[in-house]
Design a protein around this motif. Structure first.
Motif, PDB file in Angstrom:
ATOM      1  N   VAL A   8       0.815  -1.209   0.000  1.00  0.00           N
ATOM      2  CA  VAL A   8       0.000   0.000   0.000  1.00  0.00           C
ATOM      3  C   VAL A   8       0.857   1.270   0.000  1.00  0.00           C
ATOM      4  O   VAL A   8       0.668   2.150  -0.854  1.00  0.00           O
ATOM      5  CB  VAL A   8      -0.991  -0.009   1.189  1.00  0.00           C
ATOM      6  CG1 VAL A   8      -1.713   1.320   1.312  1.00  0.00           C
ATOM      7  CG2 VAL A   8      -1.990  -1.151   1.023  1.00  0.00           C
ATOM      8  N   ALA A   9       1.783   1.402   0.918  1.00  0.00           N
ATOM      9  CA  ALA A   9       2.610   2.619   1.000  1.00  0.00           C
ATOM     10  C   ALA A   9       3.393   2.868  -0.293  1.00  0.00           C
ATOM     11  O   ALA A   9       3.393   3.994  -0.806  1.00  0.00           O
ATOM     12  CB  ALA A   9       3.538   2.563   2.207  1.00  0.00           C
ATOM     13  N   PRO A  10       4.058   1.841  -0.872  1.00  0.00           N
ATOM     14  CA  PRO A  10       4.760   2.100  -2.137  1.00  0.00           C
ATOM     15  C   PRO A  10       3.817   2.519  -3.273  1.00  0.00           C
ATOM     16  O   PRO A  10       4.184   3.337  -4.112  1.00  0.00           O
ATOM     17  CB  PRO A  10       5.434   0.764  -2.470  1.00  0.00           C
ATOM     18  CG  PRO A  10       5.513   0.024  -1.184  1.00  0.00           C
ATOM     19  CD  PRO A  10       4.354   0.501  -0.360  1.00  0.00           C
ATOM     20  N   GLY A  15       2.025   7.513  -6.586  1.00  0.00           N
ATOM     21  CA  GLY A  15       0.901   8.293  -7.101  1.00  0.00           C
ATOM     22  C   GLY A  15      -0.363   7.511  -7.381  1.00  0.00           C
ATOM     23  O   GLY A  15      -1.314   8.064  -7.937  1.00  0.00           O
ATOM     24  N   CYS A  16      -0.411   6.238  -7.028  1.00  0.00           N
ATOM     25  CA  CYS A  16      -1.632   5.451  -7.221  1.00  0.00           C
ATOM     26  C   CYS A  16      -2.696   5.914  -6.234  1.00  0.00           C
ATOM     27  O   CYS A  16      -2.380   6.455  -5.180  1.00  0.00           O
ATOM     28  CB  CYS A  16      -1.356   3.966  -6.992  1.00  0.00           C
ATOM     29  SG  CYS A  16      -0.133   3.265  -8.106  1.00  0.00           S
ATOM     30  N   ARG A  17      -3.920   5.676  -6.592  1.00  0.00           N
ATOM     31  CA  ARG A  17      -5.049   5.970  -5.699  1.00  0.00           C
ATOM     32  C   ARG A  17      -5.783   4.680  -5.403  1.00  0.00           C
ATOM     33  O   ARG A  17      -5.843   3.787  -6.245  1.00  0.00           O
ATOM     34  CB  ARG A  17      -6.000   6.961  -6.360  1.00  0.00           C
ATOM     35  CG  ARG A  17      -5.367   8.333  -6.520  1.00  0.00           C
ATOM     36  CD  ARG A  17      -6.165   9.234  -7.409  1.00  0.00           C
ATOM     37  NE  ARG A  17      -7.515   9.479  -6.927  1.00  0.00           N
ATOM     38  CZ  ARG A  17      -8.423  10.153  -7.623  1.00  0.00           C
ATOM     39  NH1 ARG A  17      -8.114  10.639  -8.811  1.00  0.00           N
ATOM     40  NH2 ARG A  17      -9.623  10.354  -7.140  1.00  0.00           N
ATOM     41  N   CYS A  18      -6.371   4.605  -4.227  1.00  0.00           N
ATOM     42  CA  CYS A  18      -7.141   3.429  -3.852  1.00  0.00           C
ATOM     43  C   CYS A  18      -8.587   3.849  -3.624  1.00  0.00           C
ATOM     44  O   CYS A  18      -8.852   4.883  -3.000  1.00  0.00           O
ATOM     45  CB  CYS A  18      -6.575   2.801  -2.576  1.00  0.00           C
ATOM     46  SG  CYS A  18      -7.367   1.238  -2.145  1.00  0.00           S
ATOM     47  N   TRP A  32      -7.529  -0.221  -7.318  1.00  0.00           N
ATOM     48  CA  TRP A  32      -6.487   0.793  -7.511  1.00  0.00           C
ATOM     49  C   TRP A  32      -6.646   1.481  -8.860  1.00  0.00           C
ATOM     50  O   TRP A  32      -7.187   0.928  -9.810  1.00  0.00           O
ATOM     51  CB  TRP A  32      -5.120   0.130  -7.415  1.00  0.00           C
ATOM     52  CG  TRP A  32      -4.818  -0.314  -6.025  1.00  0.00           C
ATOM     53  CD1 TRP A  32      -5.130  -1.527  -5.463  1.00  0.00           C
ATOM     54  CD2 TRP A  32      -4.202   0.448  -5.008  1.00  0.00           C
ATOM     55  NE1 TRP A  32      -4.721  -1.550  -4.156  1.00  0.00           N
ATOM     56  CE2 TRP A  32      -4.145  -0.356  -3.844  1.00  0.00           C
ATOM     57  CE3 TRP A  32      -3.673   1.735  -4.942  1.00  0.00           C
ATOM     58  CZ2 TRP A  32      -3.595   0.078  -2.654  1.00  0.00           C
ATOM     59  CZ3 TRP A  32      -3.111   2.172  -3.760  1.00  0.00           C
ATOM     60  CH2 TRP A  32      -3.081   1.351  -2.630  1.00  0.00           C
ATOM     61  N   TRP A  33      -6.096   2.681  -8.923  1.00  0.00           N
ATOM     62  CA  TRP A  33      -6.154   3.541 -10.107  1.00  0.00           C
ATOM     63  C   TRP A  33      -4.780   4.151 -10.281  1.00  0.00           C
ATOM     64  O   TRP A  33      -4.174   4.594  -9.309  1.00  0.00           O
ATOM     65  CB  TRP A  33      -7.200   4.604  -9.818  1.00  0.00           C
ATOM     66  CG  TRP A  33      -7.110   5.937 -10.466  1.00  0.00           C
ATOM     67  CD1 TRP A  33      -6.103   6.851 -10.353  1.00  0.00           C
ATOM     68  CD2 TRP A  33      -8.086   6.525 -11.291  1.00  0.00           C
ATOM     69  NE1 TRP A  33      -6.420   7.973 -11.059  1.00  0.00           N
ATOM     70  CE2 TRP A  33      -7.625   7.798 -11.646  1.00  0.00           C
ATOM     71  CE3 TRP A  33      -9.322   6.105 -11.777  1.00  0.00           C
ATOM     72  CZ2 TRP A  33      -8.354   8.651 -12.457  1.00  0.00           C
ATOM     73  CZ3 TRP A  33     -10.038   6.962 -12.578  1.00  0.00           C
ATOM     74  CH2 TRP A  33      -9.564   8.214 -12.916  1.00  0.00           C
ATOM     75  N   SER A  34      -4.286   4.142 -11.490  1.00  0.00           N
ATOM     76  CA  SER A  34      -2.971   4.722 -11.741  1.00  0.00           C
ATOM     77  C   SER A  34      -2.960   5.443 -13.078  1.00  0.00           C
ATOM     78  O   SER A  34      -3.550   4.976 -14.047  1.00  0.00           O
ATOM     79  CB  SER A  34      -1.905   3.620 -11.747  1.00  0.00           C
ATOM     80  OG  SER A  34      -0.627   4.186 -11.906  1.00  0.00           O
ATOM     81  N   LYS A  35      -2.257   6.556 -13.103  1.00  0.00           N
ATOM     82  CA  LYS A  35      -2.071   7.298 -14.349  1.00  0.00           C
ATOM     83  C   LYS A  35      -0.671   7.072 -14.910  1.00  0.00           C
ATOM     84  O   LYS A  35      -0.306   7.652 -15.922  1.00  0.00           O
ATOM     85  CB  LYS A  35      -2.317   8.788 -14.121  1.00  0.00           C
ATOM     86  CG  LYS A  35      -3.778   9.094 -13.864  1.00  0.00           C
ATOM     87  CD  LYS A  35      -4.025  10.581 -13.839  1.00  0.00           C
ATOM     88  CE  LYS A  35      -5.525  10.830 -13.784  1.00  0.00           C
ATOM     89  NZ  LYS A  35      -5.859  12.205 -14.072  1.00  0.00           N
TER      90      LYS A  35
END
Length: 161
Positions: A8-10, A15-18, A32-35
């Motif tokens: 979770v922390a990494p 910049g990921c969102r949960c 999770w969501w990542s750009k």
């Protein structure tokens, strides 16, 4: 997040969102969501969303709450949030038979069908284009994942993400 708690922390650090699905005060699912680039473990490939795009991944419904529509609600909510924030395109990967209806009901269109198998330290990947997909969408997916239809074999790789 059980066995993935150490990730979770990494994930937040890069910049990921949960997003969480809650029933009262109980967490029943998350995703999770990542750009930025993320690893898709099932096919051992990276996806790199372009500008204005994001990737939805690692959506999990906790065991006691499976088969109750949690996944569908979670994915739909993330799509709504993405649209509200002006994200132009969302990518999601799914294994055959896992959440396919929920994903399509959330507005996703299948672009590729992939079959992956690992044996003897090698990973075989077969990518097949789905009929009727607009060529621009297919090209964007090929670019985001650096793949094209066909068969490939390469050294198997596992990553923690």
């Amino acid at each position: 997040m059980g066995r993935e708690a150490n990730l979770v922390a990494p994930r937040f650090a890069r910049g990921c969102r949960c997003f969480g699905a809650w029933l009262g005060h109980e967490l029943v699912g998350y995703g999770w969501w990542s750009k930025t680039a993320e690893w898709i473990g099932e096919v051992q490939r990276e996806i790199a969303p372009g500008a204005g795009e994001a990737y939805i991944w690692n959506c999990v419904t906790l065991d006691p709450h499976r088969r109750k529509g949690v996944f569908r609600s979670l994915v739909t909510s993330v799509v709504v949030q993405g649209r509200a924030e002006g994200t132009g395109r969302l990518w999601i990967a799914s294994m055959t038979g896992v959440g396919g209806n929920a994903i399509e009901q959330a507005g996703f269109q299948p672009i590729f069908r992939m079959h992956s198998a690992s044996r003897f330290g090698l990973q075989w990947l077969r990518v097949r284009a789905v009929d009727g997909v607009h060529p621009n969408l297919s090209a964007a997916a090929s670019e985001a994942m650096s793949i094209k239809p066909g068969m490939s074999v390469r050294r198997s790789r596992q990553k923690k993400h």
